[in-house]
Design an enzyme around this catalytic site. Structure first.
Site, PDB file in Angstrom:
ATOM      1  N   GLU A   1     -10.675  -5.350  -0.007  1.00  0.00           N
ATOM      2  CA  GLU A   1      -9.928  -5.963  -0.890  1.00  0.00           C
ATOM      3  C   GLU A   1     -10.561  -5.808  -2.132  1.00  0.00           C
ATOM      4  O   GLU A   1     -11.861  -5.494  -2.349  1.00  0.00           O
ATOM      5  CB  GLU A   1      -9.777  -7.341  -0.700  1.00  0.00           C
ATOM      6  CG  GLU A   1      -8.770  -8.397  -1.708  1.00  0.00           C
ATOM      7  CD  GLU A   1      -7.507  -7.845  -1.564  1.00  0.00           C
ATOM      8  OE1 GLU A   1      -7.301  -6.763  -2.300  1.00  0.00           O
ATOM      9  OE2 GLU A   1      -6.671  -8.754  -1.114  1.00  0.00           O
TER      10      GLU A   1
ATOM     11  N   HIS B   1      -5.128  -9.219   7.694  1.00  0.00           N
ATOM     12  CA  HIS B   1      -6.075 -10.220   8.310  1.00  0.00           C
ATOM     13  C   HIS B   1      -5.356 -11.440   8.550  1.00  0.00           C
ATOM     14  O   HIS B   1      -4.321 -11.971   7.685  1.00  0.00           O
ATOM     15  CB  HIS B   1      -7.351 -10.113   7.800  1.00  0.00           C
ATOM     16  CG  HIS B   1      -7.335 -11.127   6.230  1.00  0.00           C
ATOM     17  ND1 HIS B   1      -7.141 -12.115   6.084  1.00  0.00           N
ATOM     18  CD2 HIS B   1      -7.369 -10.401   5.196  1.00  0.00           C
ATOM     19  CE1 HIS B   1      -7.232 -12.375   4.871  1.00  0.00           C
ATOM     20  NE2 HIS B   1      -7.268 -11.425   4.210  1.00  0.00           N
TER      21      HIS B   1
END
Length: 203
Positions: free
Chosen positions: A81, A8
């Site tokens: 994550e 990202h």
């Protein structure tokens, strides 16, 4: 199959130096620009499918990258994550004082200690490993994965048959793309952290 790996774009937590696993943190203006530039670099890649984590920062990165392409984004929990528990959106300087013992234990033995009320590395590595096992069920030629530093580094190490601690040898940068070729026999790291425009004759 080619796996196209994208982290990202830069977030506000990245800039502030905060642990951001599952906590929401918006892309900065720079992060949005990184995603759009990746779209230009990868414009000619014929993606078959796009997988991203469940976190908004990967969704926005993928959307900006794809631009006017109509591929749907499929969220996948195993691409999230690591969850940092009580340390989410906290700075290491504060943790060294306010959670001194647990933070020191984690820094000294991150493979076995866990963030306070967070996800330990064994659980994290197991779910990424489970995702690796799922890849055999995809028949795509070009699979785009938009995820996070920890996930993509560990995914790379696992696909290459390396120990989990080897993940730190694979830094995954914002605004760059990587490619792993997967065959029935083995995986090959073809590109790591490129900022070049991909052309069809590079297949």
């Amino acid at each position: 199959m080619k796996l196209w790996l994208v982290r990202h774009g830069e977030t506000e937590a990245n800039v502030a130096g905060l642990y951001s696993g599952h906590a929401p943190t918006p892309l900065t203006e720079k992060g949005q620009t990184q995603a759009r530039q990746l779209g230009k670099m990868l414009r000619q890649v014929p993606f078959d499918r796009v997988l991203c984590s469940e976190l908004e920062r990967t969704h926005l990165t993928a959307s900006l990258l794809l631009g006017d392409r109509t591929l749907p984004l499929t969220p996948h929990s195993r691409l999230n994550e690591m969850f940092f528990g009580d340390w989410e959106m906290r700075h290491h300087r504060d943790l060294q004082v306010e959670d001194k013992e647990n933070y020191a234990a984690w820094c000294n033995d991150w493979q076995h200690a866990a963030p306070t009320n967070g996800e330990g590395f064994p659980a994290f590595s197991q779910r990424v490993s489970d995702f690796v096992g799922e890849l055999a069920h995809y028949d795509d030629q070009n699979l785009l994965i938009v995820s996070h530093q920890g996930v993509l580094s560990l995914l790379t190490a696992l696909l290459l048959g390396m120990p989990t601690a080897s993940m730190w040898h694979f830094r995954i940068d914002h605004g760059a793309w990587s490619v792993i070729d997967i065959s029935q026999q083995f995986a090959t790291l073809r590109v790591l952290n490129s900022r070049a425009i991909w052309l069809p004759d590079e297949a």
